[in-house]
Design a protein around this motif. Structure first.
Motif, PDB file in Angstrom:
ATOM      1  N   ALA A 276       0.840  -1.208   0.000  1.00  0.00           N
ATOM      2  CA  ALA A 276       0.000   0.000   0.000  1.00  0.00           C
ATOM      3  C   ALA A 276       0.869   1.251   0.000  1.00  0.00           C
ATOM      4  N   THR A 277       1.958   1.217   0.765  1.00  0.00           N
ATOM      5  CA  THR A 277       2.876   2.364   0.791  1.00  0.00           C
ATOM      6  C   THR A 277       3.513   2.560  -0.579  1.00  0.00           C
ATOM      7  N   ALA A 278       3.946   1.467  -1.186  1.00  0.00           N
ATOM      8  CA  ALA A 278       4.566   1.562  -2.505  1.00  0.00           C
ATOM      9  C   ALA A 278       3.585   2.133  -3.525  1.00  0.00           C
ATOM     10  N   SER A 279       2.333   1.711  -3.435  1.00  0.00           N
ATOM     11  CA  SER A 279       1.325   2.218  -4.357  1.00  0.00           C
ATOM     12  C   SER A 279       1.212   3.737  -4.258  1.00  0.00           C
TER      13      SER A 279
ATOM     14  N   ASP B  57      -2.285  -3.428  -7.433  1.00  0.00           N
ATOM     15  CA  ASP B  57      -1.966  -4.731  -8.016  1.00  0.00           C
ATOM     16  C   ASP B  57      -0.833  -4.666  -9.036  1.00  0.00           C
ATOM     17  N   GLU B  58      -0.287  -3.451  -9.267  1.00  0.00           N
ATOM     18  CA  GLU B  58       0.832  -3.317 -10.197  1.00  0.00           C
ATOM     19  C   GLU B  58       2.152  -3.018  -9.497  1.00  0.00           C
ATOM     20  N   VAL B  59       2.139  -3.017  -8.166  1.00  0.00           N
ATOM     21  CA  VAL B  59       3.370  -2.766  -7.406  1.00  0.00           C
ATOM     22  C   VAL B  59       4.340  -3.916  -7.626  1.00  0.00           C
ATOM     23  N   THR B  60       5.572  -3.598  -8.001  1.00  0.00           N
ATOM     24  CA  THR B  60       6.588  -4.631  -8.214  1.00  0.00           C
ATOM     25  C   THR B  60       7.236  -5.020  -6.893  1.00  0.00           C
TER      26      THR B  60
ATOM     27  N   GLU C  68      10.355  -4.980  -6.289  1.00  0.00           N
ATOM     28  CA  GLU C  68      11.388  -3.989  -5.989  1.00  0.00           C
ATOM     29  C   GLU C  68      10.777  -2.753  -5.340  1.00  0.00           C
ATOM     30  N   GLN C  69       9.631  -2.309  -5.852  1.00  0.00           N
ATOM     31  CA  GLN C  69       8.956  -1.153  -5.257  1.00  0.00           C
ATOM     32  C   GLN C  69       8.496  -1.467  -3.841  1.00  0.00           C
ATOM     33  N   ARG C  70       7.998  -2.680  -3.622  1.00  0.00           N
ATOM     34  CA  ARG C  70       7.582  -3.064  -2.265  1.00  0.00           C
ATOM     35  C   ARG C  70       8.782  -3.064  -1.321  1.00  0.00           C
ATOM     36  N   ARG C  71       9.943  -3.543  -1.807  1.00  0.00           N
ATOM     37  CA  ARG C  71      11.156  -3.562  -0.963  1.00  0.00           C
ATOM     38  C   ARG C  71      11.551  -2.141  -0.575  1.00  0.00           C
ATOM     39  N   TYR C  72      11.502  -1.224  -1.549  1.00  0.00           N
ATOM     40  CA  TYR C  72      11.817   0.168  -1.252  1.00  0.00           C
ATOM     41  C   TYR C  72      10.850   0.717  -0.205  1.00  0.00           C
TER      42      TYR C  72
ATOM     43  N   GLU D 257      21.265   7.098  -4.881  1.00  0.00           N
ATOM     44  CA  GLU D 257      21.749   8.458  -4.662  1.00  0.00           C
ATOM     45  C   GLU D 257      20.926   9.136  -3.562  1.00  0.00           C
ATOM     46  N   GLN D 258      21.580  10.037  -2.837  1.00  0.00           N
ATOM     47  CA  GLN D 258      20.902  10.703  -1.731  1.00  0.00           C
ATOM     48  C   GLN D 258      19.735  11.567  -2.231  1.00  0.00           C
ATOM     49  N   LYS D 259      19.888  12.175  -3.412  1.00  0.00           N
ATOM     50  CA  LYS D 259      18.796  12.988  -3.956  1.00  0.00           C
ATOM     51  C   LYS D 259      17.566  12.128  -4.236  1.00  0.00           C
ATOM     52  N   ALA D 260      17.802  10.923  -4.778  1.00  0.00           N
ATOM     53  CA  ALA D 260      16.672  10.029  -5.050  1.00  0.00           C
ATOM     54  C   ALA D 260      15.991   9.627  -3.752  1.00  0.00           C
ATOM     55  N   ALA D 261      16.797   9.358  -2.708  1.00  0.00           N
ATOM     56  CA  ALA D 261      16.233   8.993  -1.410  1.00  0.00           C
ATOM     57  C   ALA D 261      15.399  10.135  -0.850  1.00  0.00           C
ATOM     58  N   LYS D 262      15.909  11.369  -1.021  1.00  0.00           N
ATOM     59  CA  LYS D 262      15.150  12.525  -0.530  1.00  0.00           C
ATOM     60  C   LYS D 262      13.828  12.661  -1.273  1.00  0.00           C
ATOM     61  N   ASP D 263      13.853  12.397  -2.562  1.00  0.00           N
ATOM     62  CA  ASP D 263      12.613  12.472  -3.350  1.00  0.00           C
ATOM     63  C   ASP D 263      11.588  11.453  -2.841  1.00  0.00           C
ATOM     64  N   TYR D 264      12.059  10.231  -2.530  1.00  0.00           N
ATOM     65  CA  TYR D 264      11.155   9.199  -2.018  1.00  0.00           C
ATOM     66  C   TYR D 264      10.529   9.643  -0.691  1.00  0.00           C
ATOM     67  N   ILE D 265      11.368  10.208   0.190  1.00  0.00           N
ATOM     68  CA  ILE D 265      10.871  10.640   1.501  1.00  0.00           C
ATOM     69  C   ILE D 265       9.861  11.772   1.337  1.00  0.00           C
ATOM     70  N   ASP D 266      10.191  12.738   0.447  1.00  0.00           N
ATOM     71  CA  ASP D 266       9.267  13.852   0.217  1.00  0.00           C
ATOM     72  C   ASP D 266       7.928  13.337  -0.312  1.00  0.00           C
ATOM     73  N   ARG D 267       7.988  12.369  -1.242  1.00  0.00           N
ATOM     74  CA  ARG D 267       6.769  11.807  -1.808  1.00  0.00           C
ATOM     75  C   ARG D 267       5.964  11.067  -0.733  1.00  0.00           C
ATOM     76  N   TYR D 268       6.705  10.352   0.140  1.00  0.00           N
ATOM     77  CA  TYR D 268       6.052   9.623   1.237  1.00  0.00           C
ATOM     78  C   TYR D 268       5.306  10.601   2.139  1.00  0.00           C
ATOM     79  N   PHE D 269       5.972  11.684   2.516  1.00  0.00           N
ATOM     80  CA  PHE D 269       5.348  12.632   3.439  1.00  0.00           C
ATOM     81  C   PHE D 269       4.188  13.390   2.772  1.00  0.00           C
ATOM     82  N   THR D 270       4.243  13.530   1.462  1.00  0.00           N
ATOM     83  CA  THR D 270       3.102  14.138   0.760  1.00  0.00           C
ATOM     84  C   THR D 270       1.884  13.234   0.838  1.00  0.00           C
ATOM     85  N   ARG D 271       2.123  11.931   0.658  1.00  0.00           N
ATOM     86  CA  ARG D 271       1.010  10.972   0.678  1.00  0.00           C
ATOM     87  C   ARG D 271       0.570  10.636   2.105  1.00  0.00           C
TER      88      ARG D 271
END
Length: 921
Positions: A729-732, A740-743, A745-749, A773-787
């Protein structure tokens, strides 16, 4: 005729110790008072104990000193003083003066130099000088007329010339040489690289002095010798920096200098002191001074960060009259038995022949029903001077009805241990109502909870030290050989201090509903449940472990040979020094980080990073993991089987971790590695007896569920309420794809993000974990906090509230103190902020598993079932279940575990069954 005493207090040394030793205490206006309270307690005690005629409390003055002119980097790496400690400096100076002490600050020199100068003058003028300090540098001042005392050491330490030699391995007149060779990392004074206390003392013993060591530098072999030769040009400056000056001009700072008349101790300013105590909320001291408490303030009080300051260490108003009776006759015993039968609460303590509760046998028993009065029954003391004693079995038979009567309330210090001891004699003690160790743990989990520490902290009493009674090391005698009169004093003191401590601590707990729930409904029942778990133990298949040890030994030999081939030579796989030489000198691998001495580090973090690109670090890591597994578990567990029970019996330490989690010791059953096949195989040796099976009941994703409850984030709540895979659900949400399309790899992230964030992980840590990369990690965290905006809000509000209060709380009211969140330097404060995010979840999870253990044990008892809890491991309970009860356990244990609390998401406990622990997972 004895000499007059000059008492010099190293105020700067004790400032930080007092600050870190006490919780974040607050006064009526919300002002920080922990360091103030610690200094006041110490100064009062020193004045009472030492009996000095002249004294001074010496502090460092602001600004540079002559050492900064010699060496601009001096103390350059020291973190700035925490703001909440700096705010307490002026109040400390004020109250020390009100207590009658001269206060001294001398610009341009350090407190050590002022103390050294005054010590030399005092000795020359016929005084016996006592320096109160925790600073090893001042050991260079010790002479027949100058000694050191450290009242904050446990136990308090006093060093004369012989004491300095015993502690440091060099006499006082060689301490400067000793300090020069070692250097001082705190003051940024380099020494000889890789030279510590043992090497420094050894060289000085061999060559007589620093000059002798320098003169013989060419003869000293090895890396240490090379480092010494590299440091020869620096050492004269190092010696200047660590030498305490004893010839400073204190004119203008000590009136009448160089006479000491201005340093006469003055009477206490009772009026000023009463105002100070009232202003800073030191209620007990105020009552001691005036006999009354101030009227309560009418305005709203600021939020308190900790228990009221009056709850912290406070010496009693007057010495307690103590009467301890040795019971050697039946008439005496019967009189005390009548007393404890009538008492509403009796403190009970055993003296034994072992620290292992499962093995210990009673040597004596003490009781107390009021402060100052106690009785001791010696039962197995031996030796030519031992008196005739009452027979052990007959005494226990006389006491058994009272011990097993649940209506006769009892108090102890670590009651779980004493429960085991009595059980070893066939007595199941009932009616344990209170435990001073657990009271302290609930009030101040971040501090130590031994009885002596509690007495000193809260009662201003220094109890008899066990090592003073029995000796230490190879010369330690068993308690049965202790003189009965001394044993009476020691054990009686333990019991009656319990009474006095409980009278002080219990009202503080009962005044807070949350703390009272944690104490009465969680910790006390958990203690009783754990005693049963420990006593049951777990069945071990020794032959299976021995076979695993043999396999591991073969694997280790093979890994060793592979490592030698890669390195091109043999080396000691257990030597960090040799590993460092191979990796960085011979193979030229990049240095990831260095140790405090400047050498390249070979710790696990470094090897783990290097193993991503180089084969040898990977082999070393694998070798280390298997070697630890072999030595800690497959070799050791068979040796720990109790011959009387055929089982292994761990000890669960209940008052250790600040979050409430249990700690397993001797053996540690909670740290068996399960990420490797070899680690999981160890669990195969934890077996069920014939006709039984092992059942594991484990809370599922408990900390994430608690996060959803606390944060009230709609996305997380919905995922758990609908029974979704929360990581999917988080990956989605984070990746913006249908569920139902979460891979994979996305679930692991998403899983890494979920668990990382609840531990306060930032972009750097997430990048390291995911290898991105740290920038990619920051993007993931920002996206997480948005959702999941509720999670972000929880984290921000929790950090802010923790910084305001100095602690966080579990859902049930357990307080987890975070001293560094206000006063720490940048990295330490950041660490405390990360801890503030996770601690409420980890602490609540700890509370839940304890409540679950108690609930399940109560239900097993109520139904008269033979199923037994044999282990508690993090969020898991492990059972030994007769086959006839398996269906009931599989159905009811998850229900009971899920029902101990009502959260906004379902609690879920999953059950596994097998012939051994590994199969049950």
């Amino acid at each position: 005729m004895s000499k007059p005493i000059l008492l010099l207090v190293d105020g700067s040394s004790f400032l930080y110790r007092a600050y870190h030793a006490l919780p974040d205490l607050r006064g009526p206006e919300g002002q920080t008072t922990g360091a103030v309270h610690g200094i006041v307690a110490m100064m009062k005690k020193l004045r009472d104990d030492i009996g000095a005629e002249h004294a001074a409390c010496v502090f460092d003055a602001k600004g540079p000193t002559f050492r900064d002119e010699w060496y601009p980097e001096y103390k350059a790496q020291r973190a700035p003083m925490p703001d909440d400690l700096r705010a307490q400096i002026e109040p400390i100076h004020e109250v020390v003066r009100l207590l009658g002490w001269p206060v001294l600050e001398v610009p341009g020199i350090e407190a050590d130099d002022a103390i050294g100068t005054l010590a030399r003058l005092g000795a020359a003028s016929g005084h016996q000088v006592v320096v109160a300090t925790g600073d090893k540098d001042l050991a260079q001042l010790v002479t027949p007329d100058v000694s050191l005392i450290n009242t904050m050491a446990k136990p308090p330490e006093r060093l004369d010339e012989a004491g300095v030699l015993e502690k440091f391995g060099v006499p006082p007149d060689r301490i400067i040489d000793y300090l020069t060779l070692m250097g001082d990392a705190v003051d940024n004074v380099p020494g000889v690289e890789k030279v510590g206390p043992k090497t420094a003392a050894k060289w000085i013993a061999e060559h007589g002095s620093l000059d002798g060591v320098m003169a013989n530098a060419d003869k000293i072999k090895g890396v240490a010798g090379e480092n010494l030769r590299k440091a020869l040009d620096w050492l004269p400056m190092g010696r200047k920096l660590v030498t305490v000056r004893c010839d400073c001009d204190l004119d203008g700072h000590v009136p009448g200098w160089p006479a000491l008349g201005a340093l006469a101790l003055k009477p206490v300013d009772e009026s000023g002191l009463a105002g100070f105590y009232g202003r800073y909320g030191f209620k007990t001291w105020l009552k001691e001074l005036t006999g009354e408490l101030p009227a309560p303030k009418t305005k709203a009080a600021a939020p308190a960060a900790a228990p009221d300051a009056s709850a912290a260490p406070t010496p009693p108003a007057a010495p307690l009259e103590r009467r301890y009776e040795t019971l050697l006759s039946w008439e005496q015993l019967d009189a005390w038995l009548a007393r404890i039968e009538a008492a509403p609460l009796t403190a009970l303590d055993t003296e034994t022949d072992s620290l292992d509760g499962m093995q210990a046998r009673i040597v004596g028993i003490s009781f107390a029903v009021e402060p100052g009065r106690a009785a001791y029954i010696p039962l197995r003391h031996e030796g030519p001077d031992a008196p005739e004693q009452l027979p052990l079995d007959a005494v226990l038979a006389r006491l058994k009805p009272w011990l097993e009567d649940a209506s006769k309330k009892k108090l102890g210090q670590n009651i779980k241990y004493d429960s085991h001891v009595f059980m070893n004699h066939g007595i199941a003690v009932a009616g344990y109502a209170h435990d001073t160790m657990l009271q302290s743990y609930v009030l101040e989990a971040h501090k130590t909870h031994g009885l002596s520490a509690l007495a000193e902290r809260h009662l201003g009493r220094s109890g008899i030290n066990y090592e003073d009674l029995c000796g230490k090391g190879a010369h330690q005698i068993p308690f049965a050989q202790v003189d009965v009169a001394r044993a009476t004093e020691y054990s009686g003191e333990d019991s009656e201090m319990c009474v006095q401590l409980s009278e002080l601590l219990l009202p503080q707990i009962q005044a807070e509903a949350g703390l009272n729930f944690v104490y009465e409904q969680i910790e006390l029942p958990t203690s009783a449940a754990l005693a049963r778990v420990e006593r049951t133990g777990v069945l071990i298949d020794a032959s299976r472990l021995q076979a695993q040890s043999h396999e591991l030994a073969q694997r280790l030999v093979a890994l060793e040979q592979q490592a030698y081939e890669i390195a091109g030579q043999p080396f000691n796989m257990g030597s960090p020094k040799q590993i460092g030489e191979i990796l960085f000198n011979k193979l030229g691998l990049p240095v990831v980080k260095k140790t405090a001495t400047g050498a390249p580090s070979t710790d696990e973090e470094v090897l783990d990073k290097l193993a991503q690109d180089y084969p040898l670090p990977a082999k070393i890591l694998e070798y280390r993991g298997l070697a630890k597994l072999k030595s800690t578990y497959t070799d050791k567990l068979p040796l720990m089987i109790n011959p009387a029970t055929g089982r292994v019996h761990t000890t669960y330490a209940q008052a250790v971790t600040v979050t409430g989690r249990l700690s397993s010791n001797e053996p540690n059953l909670q740290n068996i590695p399960i990420r490797t096949a070899e680690g999981r195989k160890v669990r195969e040796a934890f077996i069920a007896p014939p006709g039984h099976c092992i059942v594991s009941a484990d809370y599922s994703q408990i900390e994430l569920r608690i996060m959803a409850h606390i944060s009230e984030d709609p996305g997380l709540l919905r995922a758990f309420q609908e029974g979704q895979d929360v990581h999917r659900a988080t990956a989605s949400e984070v990746f913006g794809v249908p569920l139902d399309e979460v891979t994979s790899e996305q679930r692991r992230y998403a899983k890494t993000i979920n668990f990382g964030l609840i531990y306060g992980m930032g972009a750097f840590g997430l990048a390291q974990s995911l290898g991105i990369e740290q920038k990619a990690a920051k993007d993931y965290i920002d996206r997480y906090f948005t959702r999941f905006a509720g999670v972000k809000r929880y984290m921000d509000e929790t950090k802010s509230r923790a910084a305001e209060l100095g602690y966080v709380q579990t859902l049930f009211g357990r307080r987890i103190y975070l001293p560094e969140i206000k006063g720490g330097n940048g990295p330490r404060r950041a660490g405390a902020e990360r801890q503030s995010i996770n601690a409420p979840m980890q602490g609540t999870a700890a509370d839940l598993i304890k409540l679950a253990m108690v609930a399940v044990q109560n239900e097993l008892d109520a139904r008269g079932l033979a199923t037994r809890i044999i282990m508690q491991v993090h969020d898991e309970l492990v059972f030994e279940v007769p086959e006839a009860e398996l269906d009931w356990v599989k159905a009811e244990v998850p229900r009971l575990m899920a029902g101990v609390a009502q959260l906004k998401v379902p609690l879920l406990a999953e059950v596994g069954v097998g012939a051994n622990w590994d199969e049950a997972h």
